[in-house]
Scaffold this motif. Sequence first.
Motif, PDB file in Angstrom:
ATOM      1  N   THR A  73       0.802  -1.213   0.000  1.00 15.50           N
ATOM      2  CA  THR A  73       0.000   0.000   0.000  1.00 15.50           C
ATOM      3  C   THR A  73       0.841   1.273   0.000  1.00 15.50           C
ATOM      4  O   THR A  73       1.865   1.354   0.671  1.00 15.50           O
ATOM      5  N   SER A  74       0.366   2.272  -0.737  1.00 15.54           N
ATOM      6  CA  SER A  74       1.008   3.582  -0.687  1.00 15.54           C
ATOM      7  C   SER A  74      -0.049   4.675  -0.813  1.00 15.54           C
ATOM      8  O   SER A  74      -1.152   4.452  -1.311  1.00 15.54           O
ATOM      9  N   ALA A  75       0.321   5.842  -0.330  1.00 12.99           N
ATOM     10  CA  ALA A  75      -0.519   7.033  -0.449  1.00 12.99           C
ATOM     11  C   ALA A  75       0.401   8.180  -0.853  1.00 12.99           C
ATOM     12  O   ALA A  75       1.425   8.404  -0.212  1.00 12.99           O
ATOM     13  N   ARG A  76       0.047   8.880  -1.922  1.00 13.49           N
ATOM     14  CA  ARG A  76       0.892   9.965  -2.434  1.00 13.49           C
ATOM     15  C   ARG A  76       0.093  11.250  -2.546  1.00 13.49           C
ATOM     16  O   ARG A  76      -0.972  11.278  -3.158  1.00 13.49           O
ATOM     17  N   LEU A  77       0.620  12.296  -1.965  1.00 13.65           N
ATOM     18  CA  LEU A  77       0.015  13.620  -2.009  1.00 13.65           C
ATOM     19  C   LEU A  77       0.787  14.483  -2.999  1.00 13.65           C
ATOM     20  O   LEU A  77       2.007  14.631  -2.876  1.00 13.65           O
ATOM     21  N   MET A  78       0.097  15.012  -3.987  1.00 12.68           N
ATOM     22  CA  MET A  78       0.721  15.910  -4.963  1.00 12.68           C
ATOM     23  C   MET A  78       0.711  17.322  -4.389  1.00 12.68           C
ATOM     24  O   MET A  78      -0.339  17.842  -4.013  1.00 12.68           O
ATOM     25  N   VAL A  79       1.878  17.917  -4.320  1.00  6.77           N
ATOM     26  CA  VAL A  79       2.010  19.276  -3.812  1.00  6.77           C
ATOM     27  C   VAL A  79       2.035  20.273  -4.966  1.00  6.77           C
ATOM     28  O   VAL A  79       1.419  21.335  -4.910  1.00  6.77           O
ATOM     29  N   HIS A  80       2.753  19.920  -6.020  1.00  2.64           N
ATOM     30  CA  HIS A  80       2.910  20.810  -7.172  1.00  2.64           C
ATOM     31  C   HIS A  80       2.943  19.968  -8.444  1.00  2.64           C
ATOM     32  O   HIS A  80       3.572  18.908  -8.476  1.00  2.64           O
ATOM     33  N   GLY A  81       2.274  20.414  -9.495  1.00  4.39           N
ATOM     34  CA  GLY A  81       2.313  19.723 -10.780  1.00  4.39           C
ATOM     35  C   GLY A  81       1.177  18.733 -10.949  1.00  4.39           C
ATOM     36  O   GLY A  81       0.270  18.643 -10.117  1.00  4.39           O
ATOM     37  N   ARG A  82       1.241  17.987 -12.043  1.00  6.80           N
ATOM     38  CA  ARG A  82       0.227  16.982 -12.365  1.00  6.80           C
ATOM     39  C   ARG A  82       0.904  15.697 -12.827  1.00  6.80           C
ATOM     40  O   ARG A  82       1.965  15.745 -13.446  1.00  6.80           O
ATOM     41  N   ALA A  83       0.258  14.571 -12.530  1.00 11.45           N
ATOM     42  CA  ALA A  83       0.795  13.264 -12.907  1.00 11.45           C
ATOM     43  C   ALA A  83      -0.325  12.395 -13.473  1.00 11.45           C
ATOM     44  O   ALA A  83      -1.433  12.396 -12.955  1.00 11.45           O
ATOM     45  N   ARG A  84      -0.001  11.647 -14.517  1.00 15.94           N
ATOM     46  CA  ARG A  84      -0.937  10.674 -15.079  1.00 15.94           C
ATOM     47  C   ARG A  84      -0.608   9.324 -14.474  1.00 15.94           C
ATOM     48  O   ARG A  84       0.533   8.858 -14.545  1.00 15.94           O
ATOM     49  N   TRP A  85      -1.601   8.708 -13.855  1.00 23.08           N
ATOM     50  CA  TRP A  85      -1.439   7.408 -13.203  1.00 23.08           C
ATOM     51  C   TRP A  85      -2.019   6.309 -14.084  1.00 23.08           C
ATOM     52  O   TRP A  85      -3.080   6.473 -14.690  1.00 23.08           O
ATOM     53  N   PHE A  86      -1.321   5.183 -14.100  1.00 17.64           N
ATOM     54  CA  PHE A  86      -1.760   3.965 -14.770  1.00 17.64           C
ATOM     55  C   PHE A  86      -1.863   2.901 -13.675  1.00 17.64           C
ATOM     56  O   PHE A  86      -0.895   2.670 -12.949  1.00 17.64           O
ATOM     57  N   ASP A 143       6.481  19.548 -14.176  1.00 20.53           N
ATOM     58  CA  ASP A 143       7.425  19.455 -13.066  1.00 20.53           C
ATOM     59  C   ASP A 143       6.599  19.248 -11.810  1.00 20.53           C
ATOM     60  O   ASP A 143       5.556  19.878 -11.628  1.00 20.53           O
ATOM     61  N   THR A 144       7.036  18.341 -10.939  1.00 18.84           N
ATOM     62  CA  THR A 144       6.213  17.964  -9.795  1.00 18.84           C
ATOM     63  C   THR A 144       7.000  17.943  -8.495  1.00 18.84           C
ATOM     64  O   THR A 144       8.229  17.805  -8.483  1.00 18.84           O
ATOM     65  N   ALA A 145       6.250  18.039  -7.414  1.00 22.75           N
ATOM     66  CA  ALA A 145       6.770  17.821  -6.068  1.00 22.75           C
ATOM     67  C   ALA A 145       5.654  17.141  -5.281  1.00 22.75           C
ATOM     68  O   ALA A 145       4.474  17.483  -5.435  1.00 22.75           O
ATOM     69  N   GLY A 146       6.014  16.159  -4.466  1.00 24.81           N
ATOM     70  CA  GLY A 146       5.016  15.449  -3.699  1.00 24.81           C
ATOM     71  C   GLY A 146       5.622  14.623  -2.589  1.00 24.81           C
ATOM     72  O   GLY A 146       6.840  14.490  -2.487  1.00 24.81           O
ATOM     73  N   MET A 147       4.758  14.094  -1.750  1.00 26.48           N
ATOM     74  CA  MET A 147       5.150  13.244  -0.629  1.00 26.48           C
ATOM     75  C   MET A 147       4.386  11.930  -0.730  1.00 26.48           C
ATOM     76  O   MET A 147       3.234  11.918  -1.132  1.00 26.48           O
ATOM     77  N   ALA A 148       5.044  10.846  -0.344  1.00 22.56           N
ATOM     78  CA  ALA A 148       4.396   9.534  -0.332  1.00 22.56           C
ATOM     79  C   ALA A 148       4.686   8.822   0.979  1.00 22.56           C
ATOM     80  O   ALA A 148       5.735   9.029   1.592  1.00 22.56           O
ATOM     81  N   SER A 149       3.746   7.985   1.378  1.00 20.62           N
ATOM     82  CA  SER A 149       3.920   7.062   2.492  1.00 20.62           C
ATOM     83  C   SER A 149       3.805   5.666   1.917  1.00 20.62           C
ATOM     84  O   SER A 149       2.851   5.377   1.194  1.00 20.62           O
ATOM     85  N   LEU A 150       4.764   4.813   2.208  1.00 28.46           N
ATOM     86  CA  LEU A 150       4.699   3.423   1.796  1.00 28.46           C
ATOM     87  C   LEU A 150       4.502   2.571   3.040  1.00 28.46           C
ATOM     88  O   LEU A 150       5.176   2.767   4.050  1.00 28.46           O
ATOM     89  N   PHE A 151       3.569   1.621   2.947  1.00 29.14           N
ATOM     90  CA  PHE A 151       3.213   0.787   4.084  1.00 29.14           C
ATOM     91  C   PHE A 151       3.607  -0.655   3.810  1.00 29.14           C
ATOM     92  O   PHE A 151       3.725  -1.072   2.663  1.00 29.14           O
TER      93      PHE A 151
END
Length: 153
Positions: A73-86, A143-151
């Motif tokens: 499991t993971s949770a990712r918070l986008m702080v800046h920018g955009r991302a396309r997820w697959f 261009d992106t910046a973000g934080m993730a938690s991996l469980f």
Amino acid sequence: SLRAMDPHAPAADPSPDWLVEYGLEEGDALVDSHARIVRRYFAELYEDKLGLSNYQFMVAPRQTGASPHFHYTSARLMVHGRARWFLWPVAHAFYSSRDIHTWYQTDYATLAGAARPLECVQGPGDLMYVPPLWGHGVLYLEDTAGMASLFRA
């Protein structure tokens, strides 16, 4: 756009560097702020016996990202920018050794039926939850910046 980053030119540099900091710990203001947001929506992840694996702070130029892969499991918070997820359910999860830009250019169009991913675009302030062992790849649209938690579970 993040001023410290050079623009990415895939033809000249198909696999550019991007920064991932794995050494963050609870008590750091950045980690604690992220953890409060994730706990608001997914408190049960912090209560599991196996618990948190690590925190990751990421800064990346556009057209980079993470190739298809899977983990717990993971949770990712986008702080800046955009991302396309697959995203792929567990039964269709896989690893790719290609960088995400090359994978998207060469392999994506060949996927059919159940091999086609679910897709979404994550923007600033969006929290993305990836269930355990679900396959996922991320292509940064900006261009992106973000934080993730991996469980661990």
